[in-house]
Design a protein around this motif. Structure first.
Motif, PDB file in Angstrom:
ATOM      1  N   TYR A 139       0.272   8.529  19.035  1.00 30.81           N
ATOM      2  CA  TYR A 139       1.175   7.699  18.221  1.00 30.81           C
ATOM      3  C   TYR A 139       0.479   7.274  16.928  1.00 30.81           C
ATOM      4  N   MET A 140      -0.767   6.798  17.045  1.00 26.81           N
ATOM      5  CA  MET A 140      -1.495   6.321  15.866  1.00 26.81           C
ATOM      6  C   MET A 140      -1.789   7.458  14.893  1.00 26.81           C
ATOM      7  N   GLN A 141      -2.107   8.637  15.431  1.00 30.11           N
ATOM      8  CA  GLN A 141      -2.367   9.772  14.548  1.00 30.11           C
ATOM      9  C   GLN A 141      -1.094  10.245  13.854  1.00 30.11           C
ATOM     10  N   HIS A 142       0.009  10.207  14.603  1.00 24.67           N
ATOM     11  CA  HIS A 142       1.266  10.709  14.026  1.00 24.67           C
ATOM     12  C   HIS A 142       1.792   9.787  12.926  1.00 24.67           C
ATOM     13  N   TYR A 143       1.688   8.484  13.162  1.00 24.39           N
ATOM     14  CA  TYR A 143       2.214   7.520  12.185  1.00 24.39           C
ATOM     15  C   TYR A 143       1.080   6.925  11.352  1.00 24.39           C
ATOM     16  N   SER A 144       0.282   7.807  10.767  1.00 25.46           N
ATOM     17  CA  SER A 144      -0.784   7.380   9.869  1.00 25.46           C
ATOM     18  C   SER A 144      -1.001   8.477   8.824  1.00 25.46           C
ATOM     19  N   ALA A 145      -1.700   8.115   7.758  1.00 23.47           N
ATOM     20  CA  ALA A 145      -1.960   9.077   6.682  1.00 23.47           C
ATOM     21  C   ALA A 145      -3.229   8.674   5.958  1.00 23.47           C
ATOM     22  N   GLU A 146      -3.943   9.659   5.460  1.00 20.30           N
ATOM     23  CA  GLU A 146      -5.140   9.406   4.662  1.00 20.30           C
ATOM     24  C   GLU A 146      -4.737   9.276   3.194  1.00 20.30           C
ATOM     25  N   ILE A 147      -5.056   8.128   2.628  1.00 17.64           N
ATOM     26  CA  ILE A 147      -4.681   7.845   1.246  1.00 17.64           C
ATOM     27  C   ILE A 147      -5.864   7.196   0.527  1.00 17.64           C
ATOM     28  N   PRO A 148      -5.885   7.250  -0.817  1.00 17.82           N
ATOM     29  CA  PRO A 148      -6.987   6.624  -1.572  1.00 17.82           C
ATOM     30  C   PRO A 148      -6.842   5.103  -1.577  1.00 17.82           C
ATOM     31  N   ILE A 149      -7.895   4.421  -1.168  1.00 18.30           N
ATOM     32  CA  ILE A 149      -7.888   2.958  -1.100  1.00 18.30           C
ATOM     33  C   ILE A 149      -8.906   2.422  -2.099  1.00 18.30           C
ATOM     34  N   LEU A 150      -8.446   1.503  -2.947  1.00 17.34           N
ATOM     35  CA  LEU A 150      -9.315   0.872  -3.935  1.00 17.34           C
ATOM     36  C   LEU A 150     -10.109  -0.255  -3.284  1.00 17.34           C
ATOM     37  N   LYS A 151     -11.433  -0.188  -3.376  1.00 16.67           N
ATOM     38  CA  LYS A 151     -12.307  -1.187  -2.788  1.00 16.67           C
ATOM     39  C   LYS A 151     -12.609  -2.284  -3.809  1.00 16.67           C
ATOM     40  N   PRO A 152     -13.045  -3.469  -3.331  1.00 14.99           N
ATOM     41  CA  PRO A 152     -13.332  -4.580  -4.263  1.00 14.99           C
ATOM     42  C   PRO A 152     -14.386  -4.241  -5.319  1.00 14.99           C
ATOM     43  N   ASP A 153     -15.310  -3.328  -5.008  1.00 13.86           N
ATOM     44  CA  ASP A 153     -16.338  -2.990  -5.992  1.00 13.86           C
ATOM     45  C   ASP A 153     -15.859  -1.966  -7.016  1.00 13.86           C
ATOM     46  N   GLY A 154     -14.569  -1.599  -6.924  1.00  7.39           N
ATOM     47  CA  GLY A 154     -14.014  -0.648  -7.877  1.00  7.39           C
ATOM     48  C   GLY A 154     -14.041   0.792  -7.426  1.00  7.39           C
ATOM     49  N   SER A 155     -14.689   1.082  -6.307  1.00  7.06           N
ATOM     50  CA  SER A 155     -14.731   2.444  -5.799  1.00  7.06           C
ATOM     51  C   SER A 155     -13.439   2.766  -5.052  1.00  7.06           C
ATOM     52  N   VAL A 156     -13.143   4.055  -4.944  1.00  4.63           N
ATOM     53  CA  VAL A 156     -11.956   4.534  -4.230  1.00  4.63           C
ATOM     54  C   VAL A 156     -12.418   5.363  -3.039  1.00  4.63           C
ATOM     55  N   VAL A 157     -11.896   5.023  -1.849  1.00  7.47           N
ATOM     56  CA  VAL A 157     -12.297   5.693  -0.610  1.00  7.47           C
ATOM     57  C   VAL A 157     -11.045   6.185   0.096  1.00  7.47           C
ATOM     58  N   MET A 158     -11.108   7.413   0.612  1.00  9.74           N
ATOM     59  CA  MET A 158     -10.010   7.944   1.415  1.00  9.74           C
ATOM     60  C   MET A 158     -10.088   7.368   2.821  1.00  9.74           C
ATOM     61  N   GLU A 159      -9.032   6.681   3.222  1.00  9.03           N
ATOM     62  CA  GLU A 159      -8.988   6.064   4.543  1.00  9.03           C
ATOM     63  C   GLU A 159      -7.661   6.379   5.217  1.00  9.03           C
ATOM     64  N   ARG A 160      -7.704   6.401   6.565  1.00 14.90           N
ATOM     65  CA  ARG A 160      -6.482   6.604   7.333  1.00 14.90           C
ATOM     66  C   ARG A 160      -5.816   5.248   7.557  1.00 14.90           C
ATOM     67  N   PRO A 267     -10.634  -4.879 -21.013  1.00 19.73           N
ATOM     68  CA  PRO A 267      -9.609  -4.425 -20.069  1.00 19.73           C
ATOM     69  C   PRO A 267      -9.980  -3.075 -19.441  1.00 19.73           C
ATOM     70  N   LYS A 268      -9.554  -2.911 -18.180  1.00 16.50           N
ATOM     71  CA  LYS A 268      -9.799  -1.666 -17.459  1.00 16.50           C
ATOM     72  C   LYS A 268      -8.596  -1.367 -16.573  1.00 16.50           C
ATOM     73  N   THR A 269      -8.137  -0.133 -16.614  1.00 21.36           N
ATOM     74  CA  THR A 269      -6.997   0.272 -15.794  1.00 21.36           C
ATOM     75  C   THR A 269      -7.507   0.816 -14.463  1.00 21.36           C
ATOM     76  N   VAL A 270      -6.969   0.259 -13.376  1.00 19.59           N
ATOM     77  CA  VAL A 270      -7.345   0.708 -12.025  1.00 19.59           C
ATOM     78  C   VAL A 270      -6.097   1.203 -11.310  1.00 19.59           C
ATOM     79  N   ARG A 271      -6.296   2.166 -10.429  1.00 13.26           N
ATOM     80  CA  ARG A 271      -5.185   2.697  -9.633  1.00 13.26           C
ATOM     81  C   ARG A 271      -5.352   2.262  -8.193  1.00 13.26           C
ATOM     82  N   PHE A 272      -4.266   1.911  -7.547  1.00 12.71           N
ATOM     83  CA  PHE A 272      -4.303   1.414  -6.173  1.00 12.71           C
ATOM     84  C   PHE A 272      -3.038   1.869  -5.448  1.00 12.71           C
ATOM     85  N   MET A 273      -3.051   1.723  -4.118  1.00 16.81           N
ATOM     86  CA  MET A 273      -1.878   2.053  -3.316  1.00 16.81           C
ATOM     87  C   MET A 273      -0.991   0.820  -3.199  1.00 16.81           C
ATOM     88  N   PHE A 274       0.286   1.031  -3.397  1.00 17.16           N
ATOM     89  CA  PHE A 274       1.270  -0.047  -3.355  1.00 17.16           C
ATOM     90  C   PHE A 274       2.209   0.204  -2.182  1.00 17.16           C
TER      91      PHE A 274
END
Length: 311
Positions: A139-160, A267-274
């Motif tokens: 169930y958890m594998q089926h209803y999940s997805a790996e997407i880019p997540i913006l971390k507080p330090d500004g890095s982007v990590v792929m997480e499920r 100013p700096k433009t950051v991308r995040f998941m909404f």
């Protein structure tokens, strides 16, 4: 008759017994007593028994002495009787031992049966628990997805990331307030998919309730998509429910040296998941349009939930 018996023993020395009886059977009585004494003294070195019989008449006194060694015969009688007693005791003990052995075997069989039953129950419980864990994992594998997540330090990590299903079908006759299942006959009713497409997407979004229940969350669905559009080429279909998308925002980046001298930063433009679940349609449209601010002009990442059988 007067009968006298003398018993010789290594432990007690010589023992003498005399019996007066009116018939000749006195000898048999005395021999029986001597036999008992002989059995008692056998372990202490018994050697022999000597008997003497004196016969006394009515009108005259006539004494006759006779000495006989009865030890061999008494010993044989004692050994024969002891052997019979031992054989009888052995038979009784053997019967009791056999009964105890049968009882012990029966108890061992019952214990083994109980142990087997316990192990079977434990194995059934273990398999049931493992089945539940496997179902939860699926169930958890089926209803999940790996997407880019913006971390507080500004890095982007792929997480499920988990996306609990919003598309739920009710069976006929169920009340709208009843809890609904996310599976039908063990099959999931929807799929979570990740699509990437550059702007413009070429699709029209609309907002509706996930189910007919009044407390159901509002979802953003694809009402229409243009053929050969970027969205269609990325695999987006009509009826897909938008669960999340990338968006961009401007933040003030302030290096350490500017903090020391009191600078205001740059100013700096950051991308995040909404996340779009239960968000107003206008907010979702603004989040999608904000991808134009991405200085790298990366494609928009969209997470959609698609009902089964809509391909």
């Amino acid at each position: 008759s007067i009968v006298t018996a003398v018993v010789s023993s290594k432990s007690t020395g010589t023992c003498k017994m005399t019996i007066l009886y009116g018939s000749t059977s006195s000898l048999s009585v005395l021999l029986a007593l001597c036999f008992i004494l002989a059995l008692t003294e056998e372990a202490h070195g018994f050697t022999s028994i000597t008997t003497t019989r004196i016969i006394v008449g009515h009108h005259h006194h006539h004494a006759q002495g006779k000495t006989t060694n009865h030890h061999p015969r008494l010993i044989r009688l004692a050994m024969a009787e002891t052997s019979d007693q031992e054989e009888s005791a052995t038979t009784i003990l053997s019967a009791k031992a056999k009964a105890l052995q049968e009882k012990a075997e029966k108890l061992r069989a019952e214990i083994a049966a109980l142990q087997d039953s316990k192990e079977q129950v434990q194995e059934a419980q273990r398999q049931e628990l493992q089945t539940q864990l496997d179902q939860q994992e699926a169930y958890m594998q089926h209803y999940s997805a790996e997407i880019p997540i913006l971390k507080p330090d500004g890095s982007v990590v792929m997480e499920r990331v988990q996306f609990p299903p919003l598309i739920q079908n009710k069976s006929e006759g169920e009340d709208e307030n009843d809890e609904v299942s996310t599976t039908t006959n063990g099959q999931f009713q929807s799929d979570i998919m990740v699509c990437e497409a550059p702007l413009p997407l070429g699709m029209i979004l609309g907002q509706e309730r996930a189910t007919e229940a009044s407390n159901a969350p509002a979802v953003i669905a694809v009402d229409e998509i243009l053929a050969d559009s970027n969205g269609a080429l990325a695999g987006i279909q009509e009826g897909d429910v938008l669960r999340a998308c990338t968006s961009c925002k401007v933040e003030m980046e302030q290096p350490t040296w500017q903090l020391l001298v009191g600078g205001i930063g740059r100013p700096k433009t950051v991308r995040f998941m909404f996340g779009t679940d239960d968000q107003p349609l206008e907010t979702v449209l603004e989040a999608l349009g904000a991808n134009r601010m991405d200085p790298e002009e990366r494609p928009v990442v969209l997470v959609v939930e698609r009902p089964k059988g809509s391909e």
